[in-house]
Design an enzyme around this catalytic site. Sequence first.
Site, PDB file in Angstrom:
ATOM      1  N   SER A 190      38.768  24.013  37.111  1.00 58.56           N
ATOM      2  CA  SER A 190      39.371  23.649  38.485  1.00 58.56           C
ATOM      3  C   SER A 190      39.094  24.768  39.547  1.00 58.56           C
ATOM      4  O   SER A 190      38.863  25.887  39.456  1.00 58.56           O
ATOM      5  CB  SER A 190      41.023  23.445  38.462  1.00 58.56           C
ATOM      6  OG  SER A 190      41.375  24.826  38.321  1.00 58.56           O
ATOM      7  N   ASP A 191      39.227  24.385  40.794  1.00 60.15           N
ATOM      8  CA  ASP A 191      39.028  25.112  41.833  1.00 60.15           C
ATOM      9  C   ASP A 191      40.229  25.749  41.705  1.00 60.15           C
ATOM     10  O   ASP A 191      41.444  25.386  41.195  1.00 60.15           O
ATOM     11  CB  ASP A 191      38.970  24.482  43.308  1.00 60.15           C
ATOM     12  CG  ASP A 191      38.534  25.491  44.422  1.00 60.15           C
ATOM     13  OD1 ASP A 191      38.599  26.680  44.239  1.00 60.15           O
ATOM     14  OD2 ASP A 191      37.706  24.762  45.363  1.00 60.15           O
ATOM     15  N   TRP A 192      40.404  26.789  42.449  1.00 53.55           N
ATOM     16  CA  TRP A 192      41.597  27.822  42.295  1.00 53.55           C
ATOM     17  C   TRP A 192      42.920  27.266  42.873  1.00 53.55           C
ATOM     18  O   TRP A 192      43.153  27.421  44.067  1.00 53.55           O
ATOM     19  CB  TRP A 192      41.239  29.114  42.922  1.00 53.55           C
ATOM     20  CG  TRP A 192      40.875  30.247  41.906  1.00 53.55           C
ATOM     21  CD1 TRP A 192      41.121  31.537  41.596  1.00 53.55           C
ATOM     22  CD2 TRP A 192      39.682  29.970  41.134  1.00 53.55           C
ATOM     23  NE1 TRP A 192      40.542  32.026  40.711  1.00 53.55           N
ATOM     24  CE2 TRP A 192      39.471  31.303  40.183  1.00 53.55           C
ATOM     25  CE3 TRP A 192      39.079  29.000  40.574  1.00 53.55           C
ATOM     26  CZ2 TRP A 192      38.659  31.327  39.372  1.00 53.55           C
ATOM     27  CZ3 TRP A 192      38.157  28.988  39.529  1.00 53.55           C
ATOM     28  CH2 TRP A 192      37.923  30.132  38.983  1.00 53.55           C
TER      29      TRP A 192
END
Length: 813
Positions: A306-308
């Site tokens: 995932s993106d952060w």
Amino acid sequence: MTKLTDESSIPALLREMTVEEKIDLLIGRSSFSTAEMPKYGIPSLIYLDGATGVNMLQYVCELLAEEIRREKKEKKNEGQPDDGPADTGVESSNESGAGAMAFVKYIVSDTPLPETLPERFRELVLKLRPAVRALRPEGEEPGCFPPGMLLGAAWDPDVVYQVGEAVAREAMAYKIDVLLGTPNTNIQRDPKNGRVFESFSEDPYLSRRMAPAFSRGVQDQGMIADVKHFAANNQETLRAGIDEHIDERTLREIYLPGFEATVKEGKVQTVMSAYNSINGVPCAQNRWLLTEVLKEEWGFDGQVVSDWGAVYDQVEALNAGNDLDMPGPRGKDKLYQAVSDGTVSMERLDDAVSRMLNIVLKSPKFRGRTYQTIDTELSRNAAYRAASEGITLLKNDGLLPLKRGTKVALYGPLSQRFMDSGSGSAQVDTSKTTSLVTETARYTDAVLTDRMEPETEVVIITSGASGQEGSDRPAMDFDPADKELLQSALREAKEAGKKTVVILNVAGPVELEAFLEDIDALLCVFFPGMEGARAAADIMFGTVSPSGKLPITFPKKYRDTPTAFNFPGEYGHVNYGEGIFVGYRYYDFKGIEPLYPFGYGLSYSRFSIRDAVVQNVQKTYGNESSEPLRVTVTVKNEGNMKAKEVVQLYVHARKSTLLRPDKELKGFAKVELEPGEERKVTLELRPRDFASYDTRLHDWACEPGIYDLLIGNSSRNITAQAEVELTGADPYGLSLYTPISRIAAREDAVAVCEEILGSVFDREKLKSNVIYFGETPLGEYMERYVSGVDKSSDIWKESMAKIKEKLAMLPEY
């Protein structure tokens, strides 16, 4: 107890690990690291940006997390109470390290600490400085490499590969395992996007040629690459949750090709799921996107990270196909419960863990680091070559190249140091850079800064437009101070009768019309990386002929753009109303003249591109062919300087069932020629290059017919042309999808309906309905207007199948 040794050890590990241990592996341990399990031989990996160089801001966050863990351990050993958050149960959503931004510059340098710095920060700075020094391989700071927009302007996958190679080697020396955003292949939908500079182009074909080259360059060094942000992450305003309304054709034709190529051709090992939602579903929780398209249709066998902070629901994300939730620490109870009650299957859990373990097996941490020092010369050469081939000359009234010894005056603080890259994930904190003042002095002893004298011959003004993660640009314009500088410096130069060069150090297009009359030469360096000033000076003084071509259209004004009415949206929603008409596709279709078109860029030489020839003598090409169609043109350097030209091939369909752009880029080649040299350049096309995605067919439709092959050196300068007839099965041949107007006009098609349905089919009724409902598909017409038969019966279904089969057998004419 089983240890992780190779892929064959994974099944045994999955049998031995507890559910809790498996889930621990799927959530970050800290801001940029994963869990370690020594008893299984599983090390912690570092996931860090990025494509422009090692992001020290993020690294400081990781070092800070290590320091906090160390302090907690010491307190625990000493029996002291823990006055801070535990390693689990705390939510974290910091992507790029904003929490450390206030004092990172003090950690990565010996800058004196201000008196106002809080005591706790002061203690951490003093503790972390030695850690940063120890981290630097042989004391070397990281290099800063050009971001995607400049690489796109180079129009050369070899340049991109070389940058990927250099970035990966430096990252490995810095003990990074997964290099995030290598590449960012989102489409440049709107020039005001704060991160528009990070990606390659407004065009999906240029993007899909560049993106896999970057990931190959990274992974060929033994580093793990990562492509982001999947998918359609095209704005920073409300980026965490903005709901983008995009039809599937637009996704398939514009926003997904770069990712598809990076997966299939680049063999990228990790894909980052994005913050935004697509049609109501967050990307990290979108099963259609992550599982059906990415993993099943494209065959991606790597890891989705995932993106952060992009995982808004852990259970939904894991079930959708998101494998690693970053950053950590964060709570895990919901996942424990979901596995316990069967909401998350053990099969899915084991699949995600297997993907994580495979990444560990391929990581530098596990396999050993091939590169432990920084090859400064290799890095400089890669950064310089990219800058020298991507910097784009937009205007030249005969002023450039300058002669050695020309007396120049440099205006603006950016003359001292360019913005080498943007801020956020693409930020590189380093002293490695070049200065236009210093580089210009290699060519002339007469260099003034921010002033001119009567003897000054040329005024060179560098004006900037910054770009950053976290916010979009307020306007398609220069930064306010830079705009004011540009206006005053141009006025002063013209009043003194001086020639002017303006250097655009910009994140993306800016409005220029008001200044052009007073500019003699206009050079766009974009964000050029650490060697940008050296390359710019070499171009201005003629050591190198400019060869960059715009990867994005420069419109005359923002209101001309295809997204002006649909960016950044309202109340958390944005409508991609322009559909497939992104960038030059829109300007062509609407008949809008841009300031500088897509693919445009000047040279110090002159080139002719002529005599386009389709190598197939019949000038036909099968739409299911496994062999490419080859098109050859003759390119000649008509000038007196060695230079490079980009030959660009666009495809135009003379007739199409689906609405299509006037032309679409489908091939290019960059060629270097000596003065007077002539060369034949061959470009290849494949059936997919002629196809459009049909949402009703749920497939690419490659329609037979005549196609024009338009070849030139920009989207608006076509100098050679050929045609080819595409042959083969017509996806829009007679079928249940065919409009009844076409069916009624074909006696043989009407006869098929009568033969299969008998008396319940009324040909006169069909023809009368054509008057008002002629575009109704035959199958839909049958369902609505044929009576006297049970539409749910097997007999009806068999009849429809027979009609479909027999219509397909009818001749096409």
